[in-house]
Design a protein around this motif. Sequence first.
Motif, PDB file in Angstrom:
ATOM      1  N   VAL A  55       0.836  -1.210   0.000  1.00 14.64           N
ATOM      2  CA  VAL A  55       0.000   0.000   0.000  1.00 14.64           C
ATOM      3  C   VAL A  55       0.866   1.253   0.000  1.00 14.64           C
ATOM      4  O   VAL A  55       0.732   2.120  -0.865  1.00 14.64           O
ATOM      5  CB  VAL A  55      -0.956   0.001   1.217  1.00 14.64           C
ATOM      6  N   ASN A  56       1.759   1.358   0.969  1.00 14.07           N
ATOM      7  CA  ASN A  56       2.510   2.597   1.162  1.00 14.07           C
ATOM      8  C   ASN A  56       3.595   2.810   0.111  1.00 14.07           C
ATOM      9  O   ASN A  56       3.941   3.953  -0.196  1.00 14.07           O
ATOM     10  CB  ASN A  56       3.140   2.613   2.550  1.00 14.07           C
ATOM     11  N   GLY A  57       4.161   1.736  -0.402  1.00 12.87           N
ATOM     12  CA  GLY A  57       5.286   1.882  -1.317  1.00 12.87           C
ATOM     13  C   GLY A  57       4.938   1.750  -2.781  1.00 12.87           C
ATOM     14  O   GLY A  57       5.580   2.371  -3.634  1.00 12.87           O
ATOM     15  N   PHE A  58       3.921   0.943  -3.109  1.00 14.16           N
ATOM     16  CA  PHE A  58       3.645   0.647  -4.508  1.00 14.16           C
ATOM     17  C   PHE A  58       2.360   1.285  -5.038  1.00 14.16           C
ATOM     18  O   PHE A  58       2.170   1.339  -6.247  1.00 14.16           O
ATOM     19  CB  PHE A  58       3.576  -0.873  -4.715  1.00 14.16           C
ATOM     20  N   SER A  59       1.482   1.731  -4.148  1.00 15.66           N
ATOM     21  CA  SER A  59       0.220   2.292  -4.637  1.00 15.66           C
ATOM     22  C   SER A  59       0.128   3.800  -4.460  1.00 15.66           C
ATOM     23  O   SER A  59      -0.784   4.422  -5.012  1.00 15.66           O
ATOM     24  CB  SER A  59      -0.958   1.633  -3.908  1.00 15.66           C
ATOM     25  N   GLY A  60       1.033   4.389  -3.677  1.00 13.79           N
ATOM     26  CA  GLY A  60       0.998   5.832  -3.483  1.00 13.79           C
ATOM     27  C   GLY A  60       0.141   6.287  -2.324  1.00 13.79           C
ATOM     28  O   GLY A  60       0.096   7.484  -2.016  1.00 13.79           O
ATOM     29  N   MET A  61      -0.547   5.363  -1.654  1.00  9.76           N
ATOM     30  CA  MET A  61      -1.321   5.717  -0.462  1.00  9.76           C
ATOM     31  C   MET A  61      -0.424   5.589   0.773  1.00  9.76           C
ATOM     32  O   MET A  61       0.708   5.108   0.679  1.00  9.76           O
ATOM     33  CB  MET A  61      -2.537   4.801  -0.336  1.00  9.76           C
ATOM     34  N   PHE A  62      -0.930   6.024   1.920  1.00 14.50           N
ATOM     35  CA  PHE A  62      -0.151   5.883   3.156  1.00 14.50           C
ATOM     36  C   PHE A  62      -1.097   5.487   4.283  1.00 14.50           C
ATOM     37  O   PHE A  62      -1.834   6.304   4.807  1.00 14.50           O
ATOM     38  CB  PHE A  62       0.575   7.171   3.510  1.00 14.50           C
ATOM     39  N   SER A  63      -1.052   4.209   4.614  1.00 18.84           N
ATOM     40  CA  SER A  63      -1.928   3.666   5.656  1.00 18.84           C
ATOM     41  C   SER A  63      -1.159   3.505   6.961  1.00 18.84           C
ATOM     42  O   SER A  63       0.020   3.151   6.958  1.00 18.84           O
ATOM     43  CB  SER A  63      -2.482   2.309   5.207  1.00 18.84           C
ATOM     44  N   ILE A 263      12.688   2.241   7.179  1.00 14.77           N
ATOM     45  CA  ILE A 263      14.117   1.935   7.264  1.00 14.77           C
ATOM     46  C   ILE A 263      14.559   1.048   6.102  1.00 14.77           C
ATOM     47  O   ILE A 263      15.581   1.301   5.461  1.00 14.77           O
ATOM     48  CB  ILE A 263      14.447   1.255   8.611  1.00 14.77           C
ATOM     49  N   GLY A 264      13.802   0.018   5.802  1.00 17.75           N
ATOM     50  CA  GLY A 264      14.191  -0.873   4.722  1.00 17.75           C
ATOM     51  C   GLY A 264      13.955  -0.288   3.346  1.00 17.75           C
ATOM     52  O   GLY A 264      14.717  -0.544   2.412  1.00 17.75           O
ATOM     53  N   GLY A 265      12.897   0.492   3.205  1.00 15.82           N
ATOM     54  CA  GLY A 265      12.541   1.058   1.900  1.00 15.82           C
ATOM     55  C   GLY A 265      11.122   0.662   1.544  1.00 15.82           C
ATOM     56  O   GLY A 265      10.845  -0.516   1.358  1.00 15.82           O
ATOM     57  N   MET A 266      10.230   1.650   1.439  1.00 13.80           N
ATOM     58  CA  MET A 266       8.825   1.349   1.204  1.00 13.80           C
ATOM     59  C   MET A 266       8.560   0.812  -0.196  1.00 13.80           C
ATOM     60  O   MET A 266       7.593   0.099  -0.410  1.00 13.80           O
ATOM     61  CB  MET A 266       7.964   2.595   1.455  1.00 13.80           C
ATOM     62  N   ALA A 267       9.418   1.144  -1.147  1.00 11.72           N
ATOM     63  CA  ALA A 267       9.214   0.710  -2.524  1.00 11.72           C
ATOM     64  C   ALA A 267       9.920  -0.600  -2.822  1.00 11.72           C
ATOM     65  O   ALA A 267      10.239  -0.890  -3.969  1.00 11.72           O
ATOM     66  CB  ALA A 267       9.690   1.791  -3.489  1.00 11.72           C
ATOM     67  N   SER A 268      10.161  -1.404  -1.799  1.00 12.96           N
ATOM     68  CA  SER A 268      10.871  -2.663  -1.976  1.00 12.96           C
ATOM     69  C   SER A 268      10.344  -3.688  -0.985  1.00 12.96           C
ATOM     70  O   SER A 268      10.304  -3.437   0.215  1.00 12.96           O
ATOM     71  CB  SER A 268      12.381  -2.462  -1.763  1.00 12.96           C
ATOM     72  N   LEU A 269       9.954  -4.853  -1.494  1.00 16.68           N
ATOM     73  CA  LEU A 269       9.572  -5.945  -0.606  1.00 16.68           C
ATOM     74  C   LEU A 269      10.795  -6.490   0.122  1.00 16.68           C
ATOM     75  O   LEU A 269      10.712  -6.917   1.271  1.00 16.68           O
ATOM     76  CB  LEU A 269       8.890  -7.056  -1.403  1.00 16.68           C
ATOM     77  N   SER A 270      11.942  -6.471  -0.540  1.00 19.94           N
ATOM     78  CA  SER A 270      13.188  -6.912   0.094  1.00 19.94           C
ATOM     79  C   SER A 270      13.568  -6.000   1.252  1.00 19.94           C
ATOM     80  O   SER A 270      14.181  -6.437   2.227  1.00 19.94           O
ATOM     81  CB  SER A 270      14.326  -6.941  -0.932  1.00 19.94           C
ATOM     82  N   PHE A 321      19.147  11.304   5.282  1.00 17.29           N
ATOM     83  CA  PHE A 321      20.214  11.005   4.326  1.00 17.29           C
ATOM     84  C   PHE A 321      19.887   9.862   3.357  1.00 17.29           C
ATOM     85  O   PHE A 321      20.575   9.695   2.355  1.00 17.29           O
ATOM     86  CB  PHE A 321      21.496  10.655   5.088  1.00 17.29           C
ATOM     87  N   ARG A 322      18.876   9.067   3.664  1.00 18.17           N
ATOM     88  CA  ARG A 322      18.519   7.949   2.775  1.00 18.17           C
ATOM     89  C   ARG A 322      16.999   7.860   2.756  1.00 18.17           C
ATOM     90  O   ARG A 322      16.413   6.908   3.254  1.00 18.17           O
ATOM     91  CB  ARG A 322      19.166   6.661   3.294  1.00 18.17           C
ATOM     92  N   ARG A 323      16.379   8.853   2.167  1.00 17.09           N
ATOM     93  CA  ARG A 323      14.934   8.992   2.240  1.00 17.09           C
ATOM     94  C   ARG A 323      14.199   7.806   1.618  1.00 17.09           C
ATOM     95  O   ARG A 323      13.093   7.480   2.016  1.00 17.09           O
ATOM     96  CB  ARG A 323      14.520  10.286   1.558  1.00 17.09           C
ATOM     97  N   GLN A 324      14.826   7.161   0.655  1.00 22.89           N
ATOM     98  CA  GLN A 324      14.188   6.016  -0.005  1.00 22.89           C
ATOM     99  C   GLN A 324      14.379   4.717   0.753  1.00 22.89           C
ATOM    100  O   GLN A 324      13.907   3.659   0.309  1.00 22.89           O
ATOM    101  CB  GLN A 324      14.724   5.851  -1.431  1.00 22.89           C
ATOM    102  N   GLY A 325      15.038   4.759   1.928  1.00 20.60           N
ATOM    103  CA  GLY A 325      15.282   3.549   2.707  1.00 20.60           C
ATOM    104  C   GLY A 325      16.608   2.915   2.351  1.00 20.60           C
ATOM    105  O   GLY A 325      17.250   3.277   1.362  1.00 20.60           O
ATOM    106  N   LEU A 326      17.036   1.941   3.144  1.00 21.37           N
ATOM    107  CA  LEU A 326      18.352   1.337   2.950  1.00 21.37           C
ATOM    108  C   LEU A 326      18.452   0.601   1.618  1.00 21.37           C
ATOM    109  O   LEU A 326      19.513   0.601   0.987  1.00 21.37           O
ATOM    110  CB  LEU A 326      18.659   0.375   4.107  1.00 21.37           C
ATOM    111  N   LEU A 327      17.393  -0.041   1.184  1.00 21.79           N
ATOM    112  CA  LEU A 327      17.433  -0.762  -0.090  1.00 21.79           C
ATOM    113  C   LEU A 327      16.801   0.013  -1.241  1.00 21.79           C
ATOM    114  O   LEU A 327      16.893  -0.417  -2.387  1.00 21.79           O
ATOM    115  CB  LEU A 327      16.726  -2.114   0.043  1.00 21.79           C
ATOM    116  N   GLY A 328      16.175   1.128  -0.953  1.00 23.32           N
ATOM    117  CA  GLY A 328      15.540   1.894  -2.016  1.00 23.32           C
ATOM    118  C   GLY A 328      14.443   1.094  -2.683  1.00 23.32           C
ATOM    119  O   GLY A 328      13.512   0.614  -2.046  1.00 23.32           O
TER     120      GLY A 328
END
Length: 366
Positions: A55-63, A263-270, A321-328
């Motif tokens: 939801v938060n990383g791939f659809s553009g919503m924020f739940s 922390i891990g990156g919202m646009a990444s399942l990894s 410093f890493r707004r996209q998360g550690l894995l982006g």
Amino acid sequence: MNTIRFRDCNLFRLVMLVILPALVIIWGCNQGSYYSAMISTFAINILLAASLNLVNGFSGMFSMGHAAFMAVGAYISAFLTLDPAKKASMLPGLPQWLIDIQLPLLVALIFCGLAAALVALLIGIPVLRFKGHYLSVATLGLIVIVRAVLDNSDTITNGPRGITGLPKVATAPVIFFVLLLSLFIMFRLIRSQYGRGLIAMRDDSVAAQSLGINLTLKKISIFCISAFFAGVAGALWGHVQTVISGQFFYYSMSFKVVQISIIGGMASLSGAAVGSLFMTFVPELLAPLESGFTIFGVTLPSMYGLSNILMAIFLILVIIFRRQGLLGSSEILLESWFSKETYTSLFKKEEYQKLAAAFQRRPKKK
């Protein structure tokens, strides 16, 4: 000329991202119940963060309401897996057919996910009309509603006392089996036409709609899919803890899942795995510092809450410093886990040559 990198070597991925983590997990599970519970919690956190990323990383919503779906899954699992005699004495308000039923955990997990998805559907139809922080506040309100229902339904949920004595059937192997199956489904979903539509909606909703993508259907469906996996994770969490109550599924739980995701990156399942690694084990490693420690000959007094402060500072630094998360947006973990080439590389001579070239930093052959 391009140089061969380790991340391009399937054999390196097999050893470092598949075999080594599996050995560490197996070793940790054999070190006692404490470490086994920590590893099980780590796996559940991955599932929670990955489902939130849908939801938060791939659809553009924020739940922010993931804890509510966890609670639905945990309580439905308790209704379906508890011994009938215990349900009759502790939860007399349940229908007789529900008291008599007792399902295996893996079967019950399906119903837990479906129940959470149904709640997401009912709440999603009116709530997903909101955007941005309005949606976040609305989903926080869902947590309050679910908590109020659980605490005030004495004969059905045992009220604020919660339900105790859940069967300890969620062992580490079962949890990791459910985790890998769920991640595989989510990974294939994101890489499908449906997933590309989600990403298009996230990047530019107007352009996506002009291409024929039904935004409302996309939002509601991914919200329900995310809730399904959150319900499964909540059920597993309940069986690991063996005690559930509305107080466990409140703001703090939702904020923790959001922290893991960021922390891990919202646009990444990894990224869910990396964020879970930090949020599960690092606070445990920092906990002894709260009782005082000596540094450069100076003994510092007890500082309760120090581990939370350090984790908060780390989160702030990541956001700055890493707004996209550690894995982006990288999917290096799931691409390694679910790729046939990763496992067949063990039997290919050219993969060993590629790994040797990576060690020597030799350029790729054209």
